[in-house]
Design a protein around this motif. Structure first.
Motif, PDB file in Angstrom:
ATOM      1  N   MET A  58       0.624  -1.307  -0.039  1.00 20.23           N
ATOM      2  CA  MET A  58       0.028  -0.285  -0.145  1.00 20.23           C
ATOM      3  C   MET A  58       1.166   1.538   0.066  1.00 20.23           C
ATOM      4  N   ALA A  59       1.720   1.635   0.552  1.00 22.68           N
ATOM      5  CA  ALA A  59       3.200   2.301   0.693  1.00 22.68           C
ATOM      6  C   ALA A  59       3.227   2.330  -0.134  1.00 22.68           C
ATOM      7  N   LEU A  60       3.709   1.844  -1.707  1.00 25.06           N
ATOM      8  CA  LEU A  60       4.193   1.737  -2.503  1.00 25.06           C
ATOM      9  C   LEU A  60       2.942   2.134  -3.297  1.00 25.06           C
ATOM     10  N   SER A  61       2.218   2.455  -3.785  1.00 26.65           N
ATOM     11  CA  SER A  61       0.937   2.196  -4.291  1.00 26.65           C
ATOM     12  C   SER A  61       0.928   3.741  -3.937  1.00 26.65           C
ATOM     13  N   LEU A  62       0.994   4.429  -2.617  1.00 26.73           N
ATOM     14  CA  LEU A  62       1.422   5.499  -2.633  1.00 26.73           C
ATOM     15  C   LEU A  62       2.194   6.414  -3.227  1.00 26.73           C
ATOM     16  N   ILE A  63       3.949   5.957  -3.150  1.00 24.53           N
ATOM     17  CA  ILE A  63       4.909   6.772  -4.100  1.00 24.53           C
ATOM     18  C   ILE A  63       5.112   6.872  -5.099  1.00 24.53           C
ATOM     19  N   LEU A  64       3.614   5.601  -5.868  1.00 21.46           N
ATOM     20  CA  LEU A  64       3.886   5.960  -7.022  1.00 21.46           C
ATOM     21  C   LEU A  64       2.639   6.251  -7.566  1.00 21.46           C
ATOM     22  N   GLY A  65       1.690   6.657  -7.045  1.00 21.12           N
ATOM     23  CA  GLY A  65       0.609   7.517  -7.399  1.00 21.12           C
ATOM     24  C   GLY A  65       1.028   9.038  -6.973  1.00 21.12           C
ATOM     25  N   GLU A  66       2.300   9.316  -6.601  1.00 15.01           N
ATOM     26  CA  GLU A  66       2.175  10.848  -6.338  1.00 15.01           C
ATOM     27  C   GLU A  66       3.791  10.962  -6.922  1.00 15.01           C
ATOM     28  N   ALA A  67       4.358  10.045  -8.159  1.00 16.40           N
ATOM     29  CA  ALA A  67       4.460  10.174  -9.117  1.00 16.40           C
ATOM     30  C   ALA A  67       3.954  10.439 -10.146  1.00 16.40           C
ATOM     31  N   ARG A  68       2.692  10.589 -10.093  1.00 12.57           N
ATOM     32  CA  ARG A  68       1.311   9.822 -11.594  1.00 12.57           C
ATOM     33  C   ARG A  68       1.349   8.539 -12.199  1.00 12.57           C
ATOM     34  N   LEU A  69       2.430   7.641 -10.950  1.00 18.63           N
ATOM     35  CA  LEU A  69       2.436   6.586 -12.030  1.00 18.63           C
ATOM     36  C   LEU A  69       1.170   5.347 -10.895  1.00 18.63           C
ATOM     37  N   ILE A  70       0.391   4.380 -11.714  1.00 17.56           N
ATOM     38  CA  ILE A  70      -0.871   3.409 -10.584  1.00 17.56           C
ATOM     39  C   ILE A  70      -0.104   2.164 -11.451  1.00 17.56           C
ATOM     40  N   ALA A  71       0.337   1.146 -10.601  1.00 19.16           N
ATOM     41  CA  ALA A  71       0.506  -0.119 -11.032  1.00 19.16           C
ATOM     42  C   ALA A  71      -0.987  -0.599 -11.632  1.00 19.16           C
ATOM     43  N   GLU A  72      -0.950  -1.423 -12.542  1.00 20.36           N
ATOM     44  CA  GLU A  72      -1.763  -2.724 -12.829  1.00 20.36           C
ATOM     45  C   GLU A  72      -1.431  -3.475 -11.624  1.00 20.36           C
ATOM     46  N   ARG A  73      -0.933  -4.346 -11.289  1.00 17.48           N
ATOM     47  CA  ARG A  73      -0.681  -5.179 -10.225  1.00 17.48           C
ATOM     48  C   ARG A  73       0.416  -4.952  -9.868  1.00 17.48           C
ATOM     49  N   MET A  74       0.369  -5.175  -8.461  1.00 17.53           N
ATOM     50  CA  MET A  74       1.528  -5.424  -7.338  1.00 17.53           C
ATOM     51  C   MET A  74       1.767  -6.718  -6.085  1.00 17.53           C
ATOM     52  N   GLU A  75       2.523  -7.583  -6.161  1.00 17.20           N
ATOM     53  CA  GLU A  75       2.704  -8.538  -5.287  1.00 17.20           C
ATOM     54  C   GLU A  75       4.302  -8.225  -4.720  1.00 17.20           C
ATOM     55  N   THR A  76       3.694  -8.346  -3.328  1.00 21.62           N
ATOM     56  CA  THR A  76       4.929  -7.869  -2.561  1.00 21.62           C
ATOM     57  C   THR A  76       4.775  -9.392  -2.043  1.00 21.62           C
ATOM     58  N   SER A  77       6.169 -10.413  -1.126  1.00 20.68           N
ATOM     59  CA  SER A  77       6.358 -11.076  -0.432  1.00 20.68           C
ATOM     60  C   SER A  77       7.453 -10.634   0.862  1.00 20.68           C
ATOM     61  N   ARG A  78       6.938 -11.702   2.440  1.00 20.66           N
ATOM     62  CA  ARG A  78       7.724 -11.065   3.048  1.00 20.66           C
ATOM     63  C   ARG A  78       8.407 -13.025   4.035  1.00 20.66           C
ATOM     64  N   PRO A  79       9.514 -12.849   4.055  1.00 22.55           N
ATOM     65  CA  PRO A  79       9.706 -14.479   5.142  1.00 22.55           C
ATOM     66  C   PRO A  79       9.050 -13.631   6.037  1.00 22.55           C
ATOM     67  N   GLY A  80       9.024 -14.860   6.856  1.00 20.46           N
ATOM     68  CA  GLY A  80       8.134 -14.776   8.251  1.00 20.46           C
ATOM     69  C   GLY A  80       8.990 -15.258   9.345  1.00 20.46           C
TER      70      GLY A  80
END
Length: 109
Positions: A62-84
């Motif tokens: 969601m934070a990455l989407s905000l940063i992209l939006g501030e640069a006037r970019l909208i991702a068609e799709r994002m996928e994030t993975s995080r080890p736990g």
């Protein structure tokens, strides 16, 4: 923006023979079972590390989407993975020192 959400866990019994249930305020998880085997022995079921990893991945995306939006970019799709994972021994939860792995598909300008 302040976000207040609540999660809860219930546990009955000893560490190896006990069983627990995890719930969220939203109802996304309602008394979802977890236990020693799903946490430490790789058996099916969830565990706290998996839930923390999913929460971190969701927040980062969601934070990455905000940063992209501030640069006037909208991702068609994002996928994030995080080890736990948690460290070995008692009371050792390691904090992550690197960002999650993320991929996005962004249309050209």
């Amino acid at each position: 923006m302040k976000i207040n959400r609540h999660g809860s866990a219930q546990w009955q019994g000893g560490i190896k023979d006990g069983k627990g249930a995890i719930s969220t305020e939203s109802g996304a998880l309602k008394a979802y079972p977890y236990g020693f085997a799903s946490r430490f022995e790789g058996l099916p079921g969830t565990n706290p590390e998996e839930l923390i990893a999913a929460a971190h991945a969701g927040c980062f995306t969601m934070a990455l989407s905000l940063i992209l939006g501030e640069a006037r970019l909208i991702a068609e799709r994002m996928e994030t993975s995080r080890p736990g994972h948690a460290g070995e021994g008692r009371r050792r939860l390691r904090h992550y020192r690197r960002p999650p792995d993320a991929e996005s598909q962004n249309p050209g300008r």
